[in-house]
Design an enzyme around this catalytic site. Structure first.
Site, short mmCIF file in Angstrom:
data_model
loop_
_atom_site.label_atom_id
_atom_site.label_comp_id
_atom_site.label_asym_id
_atom_site.label_seq_id
_atom_site.Cartn_x
_atom_site.Cartn_y
_atom_site.Cartn_z
N ASP A 114 0.87 -1.19 0.00
CA ASP A 114 0.00 0.00 0.00
C ASP A 114 0.90 1.23 0.00
O ASP A 114 2.11 1.14 0.23
CB ASP A 114 -0.89 -0.02 1.26
CG ASP A 114 -1.76 1.23 1.36
OD1 ASP A 114 -2.46 1.54 0.37
OD2 ASP A 114 -1.72 1.92 2.40
N SER A 115 0.26 2.39 -0.21
CA SER A 115 1.01 3.63 -0.17
C SER A 115 1.48 3.98 1.25
O SER A 115 2.30 4.87 1.42
CB SER A 115 0.13 4.77 -0.69
OG SER A 115 -1.08 4.80 0.05
N GLY A 136 -2.91 9.08 -3.74
CA GLY A 136 -4.21 9.53 -4.25
C GLY A 136 -4.19 10.86 -4.98
O GLY A 136 -5.12 11.20 -5.70
N CYS A 148 -3.85 -1.12 -2.03
CA CYS A 148 -4.16 0.30 -2.20
C CYS A 148 -5.17 0.47 -3.35
O CYS A 148 -4.93 -0.04 -4.46
CB CYS A 148 -2.86 1.02 -2.52
SG CYS A 148 -3.04 2.76 -2.87
N GLU A 187 -5.41 9.16 9.97
CA GLU A 187 -4.02 9.07 10.41
C GLU A 187 -3.77 9.89 11.68
O GLU A 187 -2.85 9.62 12.43
CB GLU A 187 -3.06 9.43 9.28
CG GLU A 187 -3.20 8.41 8.17
CD GLU A 187 -2.02 8.32 7.22
OE1 GLU A 187 -1.02 9.02 7.42
OE2 GLU A 187 -2.13 7.52 6.27
N CYS A 239 -11.32 3.35 -0.33
CA CYS A 239 -9.99 3.80 0.06
C CYS A 239 -9.62 3.03 1.31
O CYS A 239 -10.48 2.78 2.18
CB CYS A 239 -10.03 5.31 0.34
SG CYS A 239 -8.51 5.94 1.09
N THR A 240 -8.35 2.64 1.39
CA THR A 240 -7.90 1.78 2.49
C THR A 240 -8.27 2.27 3.88
O THR A 240 -8.50 1.47 4.78
CB THR A 240 -6.36 1.68 2.44
OG1 THR A 240 -5.83 3.00 2.25
CG2 THR A 240 -5.90 0.76 1.35
N HIS A 241 -8.29 3.58 4.07
CA HIS A 241 -8.50 4.13 5.41
C HIS A 241 -9.96 4.13 5.85
O HIS A 241 -10.25 4.20 7.03
CB HIS A 241 -8.01 5.58 5.46
CG HIS A 241 -6.53 5.73 5.34
ND1 HIS A 241 -5.81 5.29 4.25
CD2 HIS A 241 -5.63 6.30 6.19
CE1 HIS A 241 -4.54 5.58 4.42
NE2 HIS A 241 -4.40 6.20 5.59
#
Ligand code: DGL
Length: 282
Positions: A21-22, A54, A84, A163, A195-197
């Site tokens: 992932d990023s 992104g 990602c 984050e 989106c991963t988050h």
């Protein structure tokens, strides 16, 4: 892929799965893989030095992803999960063309599930600017069902909010309310957390959208498809890996300690360390 390369790929059941992932977001995918196929070894790479993807171009994200795939291949991984959404949207096709290792991205599994669960044929997708701009979710879903309408909305502020640890916070509620109001007005019945988050603020998103909207988590769907892929290819590891066999290994391109703190807040496994790698060398 060269003939030599093809000959060198001898997948073994006890080889690790490569996941990248990023940055930290792909840990939501790792968490699902650990839950659904707990006997697998995992090598994870988070590109913490070059996050976010992104807001970058397709060319740049593809170049970064190619470097990471070269790095993961040094572990003789049996498969690679592009955790990602942005890298899945921009780079997966190119990566697959150039590699003999089976790969799975997060977009197709999420798109498939959304196409299956919608009843009114109105699906919302929230993701990074890149993923929304690529129209990839819309393209996959419409290839499955032409009668479905897809509404995309870029939500760039969610990544820094997650984050910062503001998972349950009035600020996140306020931003979610603003971003999602147009999707509520359009009367979608399914929302893809593209989106991963975003799975980490799932309860906020669910509250804002209301009970009538099904939330699709591509991380969960990807782990399910990964399990099927490994089963089909007779590569699923049935036994827990032996003691001392580096079960989960984490690599990042910067700030390993910060990564470990975040990882431990979302995976209850007790991650002790992450190593820093100079990914530009790959
Ligand atoms: N991992 C990215 C994604 O799922 C979000 C963070 C970024 O922009 O790099 O699209």
């Amino acid at each position: 892929m060269t003939g030599t390369e093809r000959n060198e790929y001898q997948p073994k059941k006890d080889a690790p799965i490569g996941v990248f992932d990023s940055g930290v977001g792909g840990l939501t995918v790792v968490r699902e893989i650990i839950r659904q196929i707990p006997n697998e070894k995992i090598v994870y790479f988070g590109d913490t030095a070059r996050v976010p993807y992104g807001s970058k171009s397709q060319e740049t994200v593809t170049r970064f992803s190619e470097q990471i795939v070269r790095f993961l291949k040094t572990f003789q991984v049996k498969t690679i999960v592009v955790a990602c959404n942005t890298a899945s949207a921009y780079a997966l096709d190119t990566l697959e063309k150039d590699s003999h290792i089976p790969m799975i991205g997060v977009v197709k599994p999420g798109a498939r599930m959304a196409a299956e669960v919608t009843k009114n044929g109105r699906i919302g997708v929230i993701a990074t600017e890149a993923t929304i701009g690529s129209q990839i979710y819309a393209n996959y879903i419409q290839a499955l069902n032409k009668n479905v309408a897809i509404y995309g909305k870029a939500c760039p502020l969610f990544v820094p909010l997650v984050e910062e640890g503001l998972l349950e916070d009035p600020v996140t509620d306020e931003i979610a309310g603003r971003y999602l109001s147009e999707l509520i007005d359009i009367d979608i019945d399914t929302l893809i957390l593209g989106c991963t988050h975003y799975p980490l603020i799932r309860s906020t998103l669910g509250r804002v959208m209301g009970k009538g909207v099904t939330l699709v988590n591509p991380a969960y769907e990807t782990a399910r498809e990964l399990k099927s892929l490994l089963t089909e290819q007779n590569l699923l590891h049935e036994e827990p890996p032996g003691l001392g066999s580096n079960r989960y290994q984490f690599y990042v391109s910067d700030k390993a300690e910060k990564f470990v703190r975040f990882a431990n807040s979302i995976i209850k496994y007790g991650i002790l360390s992450a190593k820093t790698v100079n990914i530009e060398e790959y």
